[in-house]
Design an enzyme around this catalytic site. Structure first.
Site, PDB file in Angstrom:
ATOM      1  N   HIS A 121       1.072  -1.143   0.234  1.00 15.41           N
ATOM      2  CA  HIS A 121      -0.072   0.147   0.134  1.00 15.41           C
ATOM      3  C   HIS A 121       0.676   1.254   0.080  1.00 15.41           C
ATOM      4  O   HIS A 121       0.280   2.312  -0.251  1.00 15.41           O
ATOM      5  CB  HIS A 121      -0.992  -0.026   1.175  1.00 15.41           C
ATOM      6  CG  HIS A 121      -1.936  -1.142   1.489  1.00 15.41           C
ATOM      7  ND1 HIS A 121      -2.774  -1.386   0.079  1.00 15.41           N
ATOM      8  CD2 HIS A 121      -2.208  -1.987   2.096  1.00 15.41           C
ATOM      9  CE1 HIS A 121      -3.783  -2.289   0.486  1.00 15.41           C
ATOM     10  NE2 HIS A 121      -3.371  -2.591   1.772  1.00 15.41           N
ATOM     11  N   ASP A 158      -2.545 -10.934  -2.566  1.00 18.11           N
ATOM     12  CA  ASP A 158      -2.895 -10.285  -1.236  1.00 18.11           C
ATOM     13  C   ASP A 158      -4.665  -9.904  -1.466  1.00 18.11           C
ATOM     14  O   ASP A 158      -4.906  -9.595  -2.448  1.00 18.11           O
ATOM     15  CB  ASP A 158      -2.430  -9.187  -0.727  1.00 18.11           C
ATOM     16  CG  ASP A 158      -2.637  -8.728   0.469  1.00 18.11           C
ATOM     17  OD1 ASP A 158      -1.807  -8.796   1.744  1.00 18.11           O
ATOM     18  OD2 ASP A 158      -3.724  -7.728   0.800  1.00 18.11           O
ATOM     19  N   HIS A 160      -6.182  -7.600  -0.432  1.00 20.78           N
ATOM     20  CA  HIS A 160      -6.218  -5.996  -0.747  1.00 20.78           C
ATOM     21  C   HIS A 160      -5.531  -5.556  -2.099  1.00 20.78           C
ATOM     22  O   HIS A 160      -4.441  -6.143  -2.267  1.00 20.78           O
ATOM     23  CB  HIS A 160      -5.754  -5.084   0.212  1.00 20.78           C
ATOM     24  CG  HIS A 160      -6.253  -5.504   1.730  1.00 20.78           C
ATOM     25  ND1 HIS A 160      -5.988  -6.326   2.371  1.00 20.78           N
ATOM     26  CD2 HIS A 160      -7.511  -4.679   2.230  1.00 20.78           C
ATOM     27  CE1 HIS A 160      -6.602  -6.355   3.765  1.00 20.78           C
ATOM     28  NE2 HIS A 160      -7.481  -5.664   3.479  1.00 20.78           N
ATOM     29  N   ASP A 241      -4.437 -12.853   3.453  1.00 20.27           N
ATOM     30  CA  ASP A 241      -5.698 -12.383   3.776  1.00 20.27           C
ATOM     31  C   ASP A 241      -6.973 -12.648   3.040  1.00 20.27           C
ATOM     32  O   ASP A 241      -7.980 -12.355   3.370  1.00 20.27           O
ATOM     33  CB  ASP A 241      -5.394 -10.921   4.335  1.00 20.27           C
ATOM     34  CG  ASP A 241      -4.929 -10.351   3.247  1.00 20.27           C
ATOM     35  OD1 ASP A 241      -4.520 -10.494   2.190  1.00 20.27           O
ATOM     36  OD2 ASP A 241      -4.731  -9.067   3.456  1.00 20.27           O
TER      37      ASP A 241
HETATM   38 ZN   LIG Z   1      -4.097  -7.401   2.545  1.00 22.99          ZN
END
Ligand SMILES: [Zn+2]
Length: 304
Positions: A121, A158, A160, A241
């Site tokens: 991120h 991931d 996200h 995740d």
């Molecule tokens: Zn994540």
């Protein structure tokens, strides 16, 4: 297989009740140590200032490296600096650089970086979403600049979207970024129409997506694009995740799915990149899922 880690990564203290806690990395390391007796554990070096500056603004280095908080400093609602965070961040980024050097030198074909904080991120100028430096982006930029590669792929499974990785490379045709992720979900980027200069491919998945939808996204869209790009090195943002147990998202994968995608990525690395693949830990917030998935991932990465 070389596995890079550093004890400083356990010292990054995000505070009580934070999902990105030191026990995550402790669970990964203890699971790998008890499952495999032939991993080549190596101490992650510090990323140098020059290596970080390939993808980050000097202002972010100053924030992360010079703040030296006495306790905890919140950079945003999710992202915390503690006294040992600077050391953890440079070791987490340095792990990826060292792993790239190891596979480029032919010491091994694959390597795993068991590190935190995660990275995908973090943008060129902003630490966010638990991430301080963008570890996989630092590794990719090192492969381009130090090793002179012309095509480096980053595969990110991931749950996200790696908004930081995408933003850093969206105008860089030598880097391909491929991501499957839940949408809607933090950070709410990664729509299919975000294509960069043709080097970005996003496969957003609705909440509740399980094995079939995940494997279809990679099998029908992302992996064919990876084959077409023919990378000279495959980097992996390995977040776990998207597992059904994870408390931060609603995908329904299990450890077999992570073994599958790892094997598929490794096939492409063998086909195009002399097998060269470097994976770095991103998210994963359920300790049991982290143990199972990191073992499945590393089993599929080993040279045996
Ligand atoms: Zn994540």
């Amino acid at each position: 297989m070389p596995v890079f880690t550093h004890s400083a990564c356990l010292g990054h203290d995000t505070g009580a009740g934070h999902a990105e806690k030191p026990q995550r990395l402790g669970a990964v390391i203890s699971a790998l140590r008890s499952e495999f007796d032939d991993l080549d554990w190596r101490e992650a070096p510090r990323a140098t200032r020059g290596q970080l500056l390939r993808v980050h603004e000097a202002s972010l280095l100053e924030t992360v490296l010079e703040s030296r908080p006495a306790n905890q400093l919140e950079l945003d609602a999710d992202t915390v600096l503690s006294p040992q965070s600077a050391e953890a961040a440079v070791r987490a980024a340095g792990a990826g650089v060292a792993a790239v050097d190891a596979v480029m030198a032919g010491e091994a074909t694959t390597s795993f970086c068991a590190v935190r904080p995660p990275g995908h991120h973090a943008t060129s100028q902003t630490a966010m979403g638990f991430c301080l430096f963008n570890n996989v982006a630092v590794a990719a930029a090192h492969a381009l600049d130090r090793h002179g590669l012309a095509r480096v792929a980053i595969a990110d499974f991931d749950v996200h979207h790696g908004n930081g990785t995408q933003a850093i490379f969206e105008a860089e045709p030598r880097v391909q970024y491929l991501s499957s992720h839940q949408l809607p979900l933090y950070p709410d980027t990664g729509h299919a129409h975000e294509r960069g200069v043709g080097n970005i491919l996003n496969a957003p998945l609705p909440p509740g997506t399980g094995s079939r939808g995940f494997r279809a996204a990679w099998g029908e869209h992302l992996l064919p694009a990876l084959d077409a790009f023919a990378p000279q090195l495959v980097l992996v943002s390995a977040g776990f995740d998207a597992h059904w147990r994870d408390p931060l998202a609603q995908l329904q994968l299990d450890a077999d799915d992570f073994a599958w995608i790892t094997g598929e990525l490794r096939k492409r690395a063998r086909r195009h990149a002399c097998g060269r693949l470097v994976s770095t830990l991103e998210g994963g917030y359920d300790l049991q899922a982290l143990r199972e998935c990191s073992v499945a991932h590393v089993r599929a990465l080993r040279d045996v």
